[in-house]
Design an enzyme around this catalytic site. Structure first.
Site, PDB file in Angstrom:
ATOM      1  N   ASP A   1      31.499  46.819  39.072  1.00  0.00           N
ATOM      2  CA  ASP A   1      30.959  48.178  39.166  1.00  0.00           C
ATOM      3  C   ASP A   1      32.089  49.189  38.954  1.00  0.00           C
ATOM      4  O   ASP A   1      33.263  48.896  39.196  1.00  0.00           O
ATOM      5  CB  ASP A   1      30.242  48.421  40.511  1.00  0.00           C
ATOM      6  CG  ASP A   1      31.145  48.271  41.724  1.00  0.00           C
ATOM      7  OD1 ASP A   1      32.053  47.415  41.681  1.00  0.00           O
ATOM      8  OD2 ASP A   1      30.948  49.007  42.711  1.00  0.00           O
TER       9      ASP A   1
ATOM     10  N   GLU B   1      42.844  44.126  41.231  1.00  0.00           N
ATOM     11  CA  GLU B   1      42.846  45.607  41.248  1.00  0.00           C
ATOM     12  C   GLU B   1      44.129  46.125  40.599  1.00  0.00           C
ATOM     13  O   GLU B   1      45.162  45.464  40.637  1.00  0.00           O
ATOM     14  CB  GLU B   1      42.796  46.123  42.696  1.00  0.00           C
ATOM     15  CG  GLU B   1      41.482  45.888  43.411  1.00  0.00           C
ATOM     16  CD  GLU B   1      40.399  46.898  43.050  1.00  0.00           C
ATOM     17  OE1 GLU B   1      40.631  47.752  42.161  1.00  0.00           O
ATOM     18  OE2 GLU B   1      39.312  46.809  43.650  1.00  0.00           O
TER      19      GLU B   1
ATOM     20  N   GLU C   1      31.959  47.428  45.006  1.00  0.00           N
ATOM     21  CA  GLU C   1      33.255  47.753  45.580  1.00  0.00           C
ATOM     22  C   GLU C   1      33.418  49.261  45.636  1.00  0.00           C
ATOM     23  O   GLU C   1      33.951  49.806  46.586  1.00  0.00           O
ATOM     24  CB  GLU C   1      34.385  47.128  44.751  1.00  0.00           C
ATOM     25  CG  GLU C   1      35.705  47.006  45.500  1.00  0.00           C
ATOM     26  CD  GLU C   1      36.571  48.256  45.448  1.00  0.00           C
ATOM     27  OE1 GLU C   1      37.479  48.384  46.283  1.00  0.00           O
ATOM     28  OE2 GLU C   1      36.338  49.114  44.585  1.00  0.00           O
TER      29      GLU C   1
ATOM     30  N   HIS D   1      35.636  43.345  40.900  1.00  0.00           N
ATOM     31  CA  HIS D   1      34.339  44.037  40.871  1.00  0.00           C
ATOM     32  C   HIS D   1      34.060  44.552  39.470  1.00  0.00           C
ATOM     33  O   HIS D   1      34.964  45.054  38.795  1.00  0.00           O
ATOM     34  CB  HIS D   1      34.304  45.181  41.886  1.00  0.00           C
ATOM     35  CG  HIS D   1      35.311  46.267  41.646  1.00  0.00           C
ATOM     36  ND1 HIS D   1      35.042  47.376  40.864  1.00  0.00           N
ATOM     37  CD2 HIS D   1      36.584  46.452  42.081  1.00  0.00           C
ATOM     38  CE1 HIS D   1      36.101  48.175  40.838  1.00  0.00           C
ATOM     39  NE2 HIS D   1      37.064  47.636  41.557  1.00  0.00           N
TER      40      HIS D   1
END
Ligand SMILES: [Zn+2]
Length: 389
Positions: free
Chosen positions: A77, A172, A143, A75
Site C-alpha cells: 500500500d 523500508e 502499513e 507493504h
C-alpha cells in the site's frame, strides 16, 4: 523507446502501475501472487477485518522447507498521490526517465519489494527449492493506514499455520542519502500524553471567585519540558519529550476558563519501558503541582516500546552484503519513526534495509534504477551467505 529492463526494475515499474493507495489492493498483491506462484512459491492471500477500520488484503508466500527460515517483510500500500497536477510524472505510470523510475511507492516501498523479489527469484532459479531452508514474503496492504489488519495479524496467522521465523529484513527505505548508508537495527519507542488541569470558571475581574487552571498547567508542562530522561547510549539518541499542544479553547478576554489541557509526545530509547516512563511522568507532575491542584495525566492507547535487535550474525551478514555491493560500511541506526518491525520483533530478530528515503511520501517520488539493481544485489548476496549452510 523500448529497452530491456532488469528484473528488479521491471517488477518495481509493474507494482507502481497498480494504484494500491491504502487500503486498496490495487492489483499489487495479485501481481505478486502471479510472479511468486510462477516461481514455485506457495502463496496465500489473507483478508483481515476489524471494527471501525477497512478490510485489508495481505499476502504470505513461502518456498523451501525447514530451518533456517528467512522472511522478507514489506507493504504494497502507498500513501495518496495528493494533487496529481503537482506531479511532473504520472504517480501510477511507472515512467523511467534518464535512469530514474518515478511513481508513488517507488521508494516506500514497492522498490524494496521488487528488489527482494528479483533477488529471491534469481536465488531460487540457481539453487532450486532444496536450498537448505525456507524463504517467505510477508506482505501487507495496511502499513500506511491504521495498521490494524496488516502485519500484526498476518504474523499471528503465520504462527497459527506453524511457521517459525529465524530472521527478518524489512525493506523500508532506511538510507538517508545513498544506498549503503544505514541499516536500522532497532527503533525508539513512542508515547503520547494529555495533562488536564481543572479550575473554576469565573469573571477575570473577580479572580477570587474563580480558580484559573492555566498557571497550574504551565507549571506542569514546564516541569515536563525540563525533564532530562537520559543522555542516550551507544545505539540510541537521548529520549526526548516534545510539548505538541496547549489547549484552553477560551475565546473571551474577561473569562477565566474552567479547564486547560497540554499534550506531549515522547520518543524514547531502550533505557526505558513504557511502564517506567509513565511512572516517571506521574512522579514529575506530582512534584511540580502546587498543593490542591486538580489535574490528571492520561496516555494515548497508541504507544510502543523501543527495541534493539542483538542478532550479530544477521546484522553482520547484511552489513557485509551492503559493503560488498555498495562499497559503504552501513551505520547501524535506531532513529526515525516507527515501522512494522515493531510487531515482527516479537517473533524473530528483525533489521531494516531498503532504498534511499529522500522522496518518500513526496510528489515525484522516485529512485534511480541503478539503486534498485544494487539493492537486489545486496539482498542476493545476503541470501547466498544466509543459506551458505
Ligand atoms: Zn513504508
Amino acid at each position: 523507446m523500448t529497452q530491456a529492463l532488469s528484473p528488479a526494475v521491471a517488477i518495481a515499474r509493474d507494482l507502481i502501475r497498480c494504484p494500491s493507495v491504502t487500503p486498496a489492493e490495487g492489483g499489487a498483491l495479485a501481481f505478486l501472487e502471479r510472479l511468486l506462484g510462477e516461481a514455485g512459491f506457495t502463496v496465500s492471500r489473507v483478508t483481515f477485518s476489524d471494527t471501525d477500520t477497512p478490510d485489508v488484503e495481505n499476502l504470505f508466500a513461502t518456498i523451501g522447507s525447514g530451518a533456517p527460515h528467512f522472511v522478507f517483510a514489506g507493504h504494497t500500500d502507498v500513501v495518496p498521490a495528493g494533487a496529481e497536477s503537482d506531479w511532473q510524472h504520472d504517480p501510477f505510470g511507472g515512467e523511467i526517465r534518464d535512469g530514474v523510475l518515478y511513481g508513488r511507492g517507488a521508494v516506500d516501498m514497492k522498490g524494496g519489494i521488487a528488489s527482494f523479489a528479483a533477488a529471491a527469484l534469481a536465488f531460487i532459479a540457481e539453487r532450486g527449492k532444496a536450498f537448505g531452508g525456507t524463504i517467505s514474503f510477508l506482505i501487507t496492504g495496511d502499513e500506511e493506514g491504521p495498521a490494524v489488519n496488516g502485519t500484526s495479524k498476518l504474523l499471528a496467522w503465520a504462527k497459527e499455520q506453524g511457521y517459525v521465523f529465524d530472521a527478518c529484513i524489512v525493506g523500508e527505505p532506511t538510507n538517508p542519502a545513498a544506498l549503503g548508508d544505514a541499516i536500522k537495527i532497532g527503533r525508539r519507542g513512542y508515547l503520547s500524553g494529555i495533562v488536564t488541569v481543572e479550575g473554576t470558571q469565573g469573571h477575570a475581574a473577580y479572580p477570587q471567585l474563580a480558580d484559573n487552571p492555566i498557571p497550574g498547567l504551565l507549571a506542569l508542562m514546564s516541569a515536563l519540558d525540563a525533564l532530562v530522561l537520559d543522555t542516550g547510549n551507544e545505539r540510541f539518541e537521548p529520549s526526548n519529550l516534545e510539548i505538541v499542544n496547549l489547549h484552553v479553547g477560551n475565546p473571551a478576554f474577561n473569562v477565566i476558563p474552567a479547564r486547560a489541557e497540554g499534550r506531549f509526545n515522547i520518543r524514547f530509547n531502550d533505557e526505558w519501558t513504557l511502564d517506567a516512563l509513565k511512572a516517571r511522568l506521574h512522579e514529575t507532575l506530582a512534584t511540580a503541582a502546587r498543593p490542591g491542584l486538580r489535574y490528571s495525566l492520561d496516555f494515548r492507547r497508541d504507544a510502543g516500546e523501543s527495541f534493539l535487535t542483538r542478532d550479530d550474525a544477521l546484522i553482520t551478514a547484511l552489513a557485509n552484503a551492503v559493503e560488498a555491493v555498495t562499497g559503504r560500511r552501513p551505520d547501524l541506526t535506531t532513529n526515525g519513526g516507527t515501522s512494522d518491525a515493531r510487531y515482527i520483533k516479537s517473533y524473530c530478530p528483525v533489521v531494516e534495509f531498503g532504498l534511499v528515503g529522500q522522496t518518500m511520501h513526496k510528489v515525484d517520488e522516485c529512485t534511480p534504477v541503478a539503486d534498485l539493481d544494487q539493492l537486489a544485489a545486496v539482498y542476493r548476496r545476503f541470501l547466498d551467505s544466509y543459506f551458505a549452510g
